[in-house]
Scaffold this motif. Structure first.
Motif, PDB file in Angstrom:
ATOM      1  N   ILE A  29     -11.896 -55.465  40.576  1.00 52.73           N
ATOM      2  CA  ILE A  29     -11.196 -56.162  41.661  1.00 52.73           C
ATOM      3  C   ILE A  29     -11.900 -57.478  41.976  1.00 52.73           C
ATOM      4  N   ASN A  33     -10.325 -61.152  41.680  1.00 53.53           N
ATOM      5  CA  ASN A  33     -10.293 -62.072  42.820  1.00 53.53           C
ATOM      6  C   ASN A  33     -10.941 -63.405  42.481  1.00 53.53           C
ATOM      7  N   THR A  59     -12.858 -61.393  48.820  1.00 53.04           N
ATOM      8  CA  THR A  59     -12.266 -60.115  49.247  1.00 53.04           C
ATOM      9  C   THR A  59     -11.257 -60.313  50.376  1.00 53.04           C
ATOM     10  N   GLN A  62      -8.147 -61.963  48.201  1.00 54.10           N
ATOM     11  CA  GLN A  62      -7.854 -61.211  46.974  1.00 54.10           C
ATOM     12  C   GLN A  62      -7.065 -62.076  45.990  1.00 54.10           C
TER      13      GLN A  62
END
Length: 197
Positions: A29, A33, A59, A62
């Protein structure tokens, strides 16, 4: 006892697998991102500044172009506020000549207008319904463009030789940085608008 040992071993293996899977997913993730950010920043005028100023917020946005644009505005707003406060303190310090103090006063007014326009843009982007998208994006583009003009006007006030070189260079560098952040935010807003349409 052997059954308990097998159970414990299976439990530990399951926990280990879960932790490793979670870490791998989190890393994937994060990579997604940051790649999204890197790609988005290539569409800005100052891609290195774009990436360095926004990477810590990956974060938060994203892979959302809207959240990225809003985050860029937030970073710009924070920078403009802190620079304005620094200039206000500097303008009232001992040893600043009247010309420099006047230029800083004008610049603080320009930055105050810029802060207001960027703040309104953040609010507008956060609260607009889908049906009002075009009106919202037009308002935001207009306000952020006007904020960029304010910052350029502020920076222009520090040209010439009547202002001490160290003060001029320090203040001008901060204001130019804000203008670059604003320019990048506007590029990200324009990209969000183009993806929406």
């Amino acid at each position: 006892m052997a059954c308990f040992a097998k159970f414990l071993l299976l439990l530990l293996l399951s926990i280990s697998f879960y932790i490793n899977s979670s870490l791998a997913a989190r890393n994937l993730i994060q990579t997604t991102n940051t790649e999204f950010l890197r790609t988005s920043c290539t569409k800005t005028t100052y891609p290195k500044l774009c990436y360095s100023s926004l990477a810590v917020h990956a974060t938060t946005f994203q892979t959302s172009p809207k959240l990225l644009a809003n985050t860029a505005l937030g970073v710009t707003l924070s920078s403009a506020k802190s620079t304005s406060a620094m200039m206000s303190n500097l303008a009232h310090s001992q040893g600043i000549n009247p010309r420099a103090a006047a230029a800083m006063g004008d610049c603080i007014d320009e930055l105050s207008d810029s802060v207001d326009k960027i703040g309104r843009s953040i609010s507008e982007m956060s609260n607009t319904k889908e049906s009002d998208f075009q009106l919202m994006i037009n308002n935001v583009q207009t306000w952020v463009s006007a904020a960029l003009t304010d910052e350029s006007t502020c920076s222009d006030g520090f040209t010439g030789n009547a202002i001490d070189g160290n003060v001029k260079n320090s203040v001008r560098e901060q204001v130019v940085n804000i203008a670059h952040l604003t320019s990048n935010a506007l590029s990200l807003i324009n990209n969000y608008a183009s993806l929406h349409g």
